[in-house]
Design a protein around this motif. Structure first.
Motif, PDB file in Angstrom:
ATOM      1  N   ASN A   1       0.829  -1.209   0.000  1.00  0.00           N
ATOM      2  CA  ASN A   1       0.000   0.000   0.000  1.00  0.00           C
ATOM      3  C   ASN A   1       0.870   1.269   0.000  1.00  0.00           C
ATOM      4  N   ASP A   2       0.231   2.397  -0.209  1.00  0.00           N
ATOM      5  CA  ASP A   2       0.952   3.669  -0.335  1.00  0.00           C
ATOM      6  C   ASP A   2       1.671   4.065   0.952  1.00  0.00           C
ATOM      7  N   LEU A   3       1.051   3.806   2.098  1.00  0.00           N
ATOM      8  CA  LEU A   3       1.676   4.163   3.370  1.00  0.00           C
ATOM      9  C   LEU A   3       2.988   3.413   3.559  1.00  0.00           C
ATOM     10  N   THR A   4       2.982   2.141   3.244  1.00  0.00           N
ATOM     11  CA  THR A   4       4.198   1.338   3.377  1.00  0.00           C
ATOM     12  C   THR A   4       5.289   1.832   2.442  1.00  0.00           C
ATOM     13  N   LYS A   5       4.918   2.161   1.211  1.00  0.00           N
ATOM     14  CA  LYS A   5       5.892   2.703   0.245  1.00  0.00           C
ATOM     15  C   LYS A   5       6.491   4.011   0.757  1.00  0.00           C
ATOM     16  N   ASN A   6       5.640   4.882   1.307  1.00  0.00           N
ATOM     17  CA  ASN A   6       6.124   6.163   1.834  1.00  0.00           C
ATOM     18  C   ASN A   6       7.083   5.958   3.003  1.00  0.00           C
ATOM     19  N   ILE A   7       6.749   5.056   3.903  1.00  0.00           N
ATOM     20  CA  ILE A   7       7.606   4.806   5.068  1.00  0.00           C
ATOM     21  C   ILE A   7       8.956   4.249   4.633  1.00  0.00           C
ATOM     22  N   ILE A   8       8.948   3.318   3.687  1.00  0.00           N
ATOM     23  CA  ILE A   8      10.210   2.759   3.190  1.00  0.00           C
ATOM     24  C   ILE A   8      11.035   3.828   2.484  1.00  0.00           C
ATOM     25  N   ALA A   9      10.388   4.652   1.655  1.00  0.00           N
ATOM     26  CA  ALA A   9      11.100   5.712   0.930  1.00  0.00           C
ATOM     27  C   ALA A   9      11.694   6.744   1.888  1.00  0.00           C
ATOM     28  N   ILE A  10      10.935   7.124   2.916  1.00  0.00           N
ATOM     29  CA  ILE A  10      11.441   8.080   3.902  1.00  0.00           C
ATOM     30  C   ILE A  10      12.607   7.476   4.675  1.00  0.00           C
ATOM     31  N   SER A  11      12.507   6.212   5.017  1.00  0.00           N
ATOM     32  CA  SER A  11      13.590   5.548   5.758  1.00  0.00           C
ATOM     33  C   SER A  11      14.874   5.496   4.942  1.00  0.00           C
ATOM     34  N   ILE A  12      14.766   5.108   3.687  1.00  0.00           N
ATOM     35  CA  ILE A  12      15.951   5.033   2.825  1.00  0.00           C
ATOM     36  C   ILE A  12      16.518   6.429   2.577  1.00  0.00           C
ATOM     37  N   GLY A  13      15.643   7.385   2.257  1.00  0.00           N
ATOM     38  CA  GLY A  13      16.105   8.754   2.040  1.00  0.00           C
ATOM     39  C   GLY A  13      16.728   9.356   3.282  1.00  0.00           C
ATOM     40  N   GLY A  14      16.140   9.095   4.440  1.00  0.00           N
ATOM     41  CA  GLY A  14      16.687   9.605   5.697  1.00  0.00           C
ATOM     42  C   GLY A  14      18.045   9.008   6.008  1.00  0.00           C
ATOM     43  N   ALA A  15      18.206   7.719   5.733  1.00  0.00           N
ATOM     44  CA  ALA A  15      19.501   7.070   5.971  1.00  0.00           C
ATOM     45  C   ALA A  15      20.578   7.665   5.066  1.00  0.00           C
ATOM     46  N   ILE A  16      20.244   7.902   3.826  1.00  0.00           N
ATOM     47  CA  ILE A  16      21.210   8.500   2.893  1.00  0.00           C
ATOM     48  C   ILE A  16      21.513   9.939   3.301  1.00  0.00           C
ATOM     49  N   GLY A  17      20.477  10.717   3.642  1.00  0.00           N
ATOM     50  CA  GLY A  17      20.669  12.110   4.036  1.00  0.00           C
ATOM     51  C   GLY A  17      21.520  12.259   5.288  1.00  0.00           C
ATOM     52  N   THR A  18      21.269  11.429   6.293  1.00  0.00           N
ATOM     53  CA  THR A  18      22.060  11.532   7.519  1.00  0.00           C
ATOM     54  C   THR A  18      23.491  11.054   7.308  1.00  0.00           C
ATOM     55  N   THR A  19      23.691  10.095   6.416  1.00  0.00           N
ATOM     56  CA  THR A  19      25.055   9.661   6.089  1.00  0.00           C
ATOM     57  C   THR A  19      25.822  10.786   5.415  1.00  0.00           C
ATOM     58  N   PHE A  20      25.187  11.467   4.466  1.00  0.00           N
ATOM     59  CA  PHE A  20      25.828  12.616   3.817  1.00  0.00           C
ATOM     60  C   PHE A  20      26.140  13.718   4.827  1.00  0.00           C
ATOM     61  N   ARG A  21      25.184  13.964   5.754  1.00  0.00           N
ATOM     62  CA  ARG A  21      25.401  14.993   6.772  1.00  0.00           C
ATOM     63  C   ARG A  21      26.590  14.636   7.653  1.00  0.00           C
ATOM     64  N   TYR A  22      26.697  13.395   8.052  1.00  0.00           N
ATOM     65  CA  TYR A  22      27.808  12.956   8.894  1.00  0.00           C
ATOM     66  C   TYR A  22      29.139  13.128   8.160  1.00  0.00           C
ATOM     67  N   ILE A  23      29.213  12.694   6.925  1.00  0.00           N
ATOM     68  CA  ILE A  23      30.446  12.837   6.136  1.00  0.00           C
ATOM     69  C   ILE A  23      30.803  14.308   5.974  1.00  0.00           C
ATOM     70  N   PHE A  24      29.803  15.139   5.676  1.00  0.00           N
ATOM     71  CA  PHE A  24      30.035  16.573   5.488  1.00  0.00           C
ATOM     72  C   PHE A  24      30.550  17.209   6.776  1.00  0.00           C
ATOM     73  N   ASN A  25      29.991  16.822   7.920  1.00  0.00           N
ATOM     74  CA  ASN A  25      30.457  17.360   9.210  1.00  0.00           C
ATOM     75  C   ASN A  25      31.882  16.931   9.508  1.00  0.00           C
ATOM     76  N   ILE A  26      32.223  15.695   9.207  1.00  0.00           N
ATOM     77  CA  ILE A  26      33.584  15.210   9.433  1.00  0.00           C
ATOM     78  C   ILE A  26      34.577  15.977   8.560  1.00  0.00           C
ATOM     79  N   LEU A  27      34.206  16.248   7.318  1.00  0.00           N
ATOM     80  CA  LEU A  27      35.109  16.957   6.409  1.00  0.00           C
ATOM     81  C   LEU A  27      35.326  18.416   6.803  1.00  0.00           C
ATOM     82  N   THR A  28      34.346  19.027   7.464  1.00  0.00           N
ATOM     83  CA  THR A  28      34.460  20.440   7.839  1.00  0.00           C
ATOM     84  C   THR A  28      34.733  20.631   9.331  1.00  0.00           C
ATOM     85  N   LEU A  29      35.024  19.569  10.046  1.00  0.00           N
ATOM     86  CA  LEU A  29      35.208  19.629  11.495  1.00  0.00           C
ATOM     87  C   LEU A  29      36.409  20.470  11.904  1.00  0.00           C
ATOM     88  N   GLU A  30      37.468  20.446  11.130  1.00  0.00           N
ATOM     89  CA  GLU A  30      38.711  21.117  11.507  1.00  0.00           C
ATOM     90  C   GLU A  30      38.649  22.634  11.392  1.00  0.00           C
TER      91      GLU A  30
END
Length: 98
Positions: free
Chosen positions: A2-31
């Motif tokens: 159903n649509d709700l399940t698709k939305n939850i899976i898409a948000i989960s995958i997108g959130g995991a990718i977004g937070t990974t990018f944020r973590y990498i970006f913070n590490i690169l600019t930490l100094e």
């Protein structure tokens, strides 16, 4: 699936990718000693969300694509908790170095 399940899976995958990018970006600019990573993440994520919104108006993707990229990816990349934690980190760092 159903649509709700698709939305939850898409948000989960997108959130995991977004937070990974944020973590990498913070590490690169930490100094820099300044919350440059957080500022650039929020500006870049806001521009990306604006671009995606305009793109969604023209191309009309499926709902799960919109929620996955908008709420998941951009939301994970520009999360408010990082923005809230950065001033605290700057204050603690200032007191430690005094």
């Amino acid at each position: 699936m159903n649509d709700l399940t698709k939305n939850i899976i898409a948000i989960s995958i997108g959130g995991a990718i977004g937070t990974t990018f944020r973590y990498i970006f913070n590490i690169l600019t930490l100094e820099t000693g300044y919350p440059l990573g957080t500022i650039l993440e929020n500006l870049g994520g806001s521009f990306l969300l604006g671009f995606l919104t305009a793109w969604f108006i023209v191309f009309k993707p499926k709902e799960w694509v919109k929620t996955g990229l908008g709420v998941g990816l951009c939301g994970g990349f520009t999360t408010m908790s990082t923005f809230a934690a950065t001033p605290f980190s700057c204050i603690v760092y200032t007191f430690i170095t005094l």
